[in-house]
Write a protein that holds these residues in place. Structure first.
Motif, PDB file in Angstrom:
ATOM      1  N   ILE A   1     -42.810  56.482 -62.106  1.00  0.00           N
ATOM      2  CA  ILE A   1     -44.016  56.528 -62.327  1.00  0.00           C
ATOM      3  C   ILE A   1     -44.751  56.597 -60.718  1.00  0.00           C
ATOM      4  O   ILE A   1     -45.396  57.694 -60.990  1.00  0.00           O
ATOM      5  CB  ILE A   1     -45.124  55.338 -62.609  1.00  0.00           C
ATOM      6  N   ILE A   2     -44.090  56.156 -60.001  1.00  0.00           N
ATOM      7  CA  ILE A   2     -44.885  56.485 -57.919  1.00  0.00           C
ATOM      8  C   ILE A   2     -43.821  58.239 -57.814  1.00  0.00           C
ATOM      9  O   ILE A   2     -44.455  59.341 -57.263  1.00  0.00           O
ATOM     10  CB  ILE A   2     -44.064  55.489 -57.771  1.00  0.00           C
ATOM     11  N   ASP A   3     -42.376  58.432 -59.023  1.00  0.00           N
ATOM     12  CA  ASP A   3     -42.351  59.038 -58.163  1.00  0.00           C
ATOM     13  C   ASP A   3     -42.860  60.888 -58.923  1.00  0.00           C
ATOM     14  O   ASP A   3     -42.719  61.934 -58.129  1.00  0.00           O
ATOM     15  CB  ASP A   3     -40.619  59.265 -58.937  1.00  0.00           C
ATOM     16  N   GLN A   4     -43.458  60.244 -60.569  1.00  0.00           N
ATOM     17  CA  GLN A   4     -44.523  61.232 -61.131  1.00  0.00           C
ATOM     18  C   GLN A   4     -45.060  61.909 -60.822  1.00  0.00           C
ATOM     19  O   GLN A   4     -45.858  62.843 -59.860  1.00  0.00           O
ATOM     20  CB  GLN A   4     -43.868  60.995 -62.727  1.00  0.00           C
ATOM     21  N   ALA A   5     -45.685  60.810 -59.843  1.00  0.00           N
ATOM     22  CA  ALA A   5     -46.944  60.783 -59.233  1.00  0.00           C
ATOM     23  C   ALA A   5     -47.063  61.415 -57.967  1.00  0.00           C
ATOM     24  O   ALA A   5     -47.712  62.867 -57.463  1.00  0.00           O
ATOM     25  CB  ALA A   5     -48.149  59.187 -58.967  1.00  0.00           C
ATOM     26  N   ILE A   6     -45.706  61.639 -56.891  1.00  0.00           N
ATOM     27  CA  ILE A   6     -45.652  62.226 -55.841  1.00  0.00           C
ATOM     28  C   ILE A   6     -44.884  63.438 -55.708  1.00  0.00           C
ATOM     29  O   ILE A   6     -45.614  64.442 -55.437  1.00  0.00           O
ATOM     30  CB  ILE A   6     -44.401  61.771 -55.393  1.00  0.00           C
ATOM     31  N   ARG A   7     -44.403  63.715 -56.708  1.00  0.00           N
ATOM     32  CA  ARG A   7     -44.228  65.122 -57.894  1.00  0.00           C
ATOM     33  C   ARG A   7     -45.877  66.334 -58.210  1.00  0.00           C
ATOM     34  O   ARG A   7     -45.789  66.663 -57.583  1.00  0.00           O
ATOM     35  CB  ARG A   7     -43.706  65.010 -59.035  1.00  0.00           C
ATOM     36  N   GLU A   8     -46.546  65.288 -59.135  1.00  0.00           N
ATOM     37  CA  GLU A   8     -47.869  66.097 -58.588  1.00  0.00           C
ATOM     38  C   GLU A   8     -48.360  66.222 -57.741  1.00  0.00           C
ATOM     39  O   GLU A   8     -49.291  67.297 -57.770  1.00  0.00           O
ATOM     40  CB  GLU A   8     -48.674  65.344 -60.519  1.00  0.00           C
TER      41      GLU A   8
ATOM     42  N   MET B   1     -40.945  51.538 -62.565  1.00  0.00           N
ATOM     43  CA  MET B   1     -41.964  51.391 -61.866  1.00  0.00           C
ATOM     44  C   MET B   1     -41.917  52.744 -60.664  1.00  0.00           C
ATOM     45  O   MET B   1     -42.831  53.463 -60.399  1.00  0.00           O
ATOM     46  CB  MET B   1     -42.409  50.238 -61.023  1.00  0.00           C
ATOM     47  N   THR B   2     -40.355  53.098 -60.448  1.00  0.00           N
ATOM     48  CA  THR B   2     -40.268  54.117 -59.782  1.00  0.00           C
ATOM     49  C   THR B   2     -40.237  55.421 -60.063  1.00  0.00           C
ATOM     50  O   THR B   2     -40.979  56.144 -59.117  1.00  0.00           O
ATOM     51  CB  THR B   2     -38.963  53.493 -59.400  1.00  0.00           C
TER      52      THR B   2
END
Length: 81
Positions: free
Chosen positions: A4-11, A1-2
């Motif tokens: 996915i959140i990290d990827q969303a933040i980077r995007e 889950m982390t």
């Protein structure tokens, strides 16, 4: 889950960064025409002259009419048909 959140933040950060760059470019173009002209001239020196069209291959130039280039009564060529 982390992950996915990290990827969303980077995007989101990437999107925001490029949005800000686009806004700054537009602001320079609008508010400082001389600086914009200098930028374009320097860009051409470094990258060479811009192609006539970046939308299609040179060998297709003149064979396709894009919607924004058409006259009102001219249907142009529709290659999708």
């Amino acid at each position: 889950m982390t992950a996915i959140i990290d990827q969303a933040i980077r995007e989101m950060e990437k999107k925001y960064r490029w949005q800000r760059v686009a806004e700054q470019i537009e602001q320079t173009r609008r508010e400082d025409p001389q600086a914009w002209a200098d930028y374009l001239a320097e860009s051409e020196l470094v990258q060479g002259p811009r192609p006539r069209s970046t939308r299609i291959a040179p060998e297709w130039e003149g064979l396709i009419t894009f919607p924004e280039e058409r006259d009102e009564g001219d249907p142009g060529r529709d290659l999708a048909r």
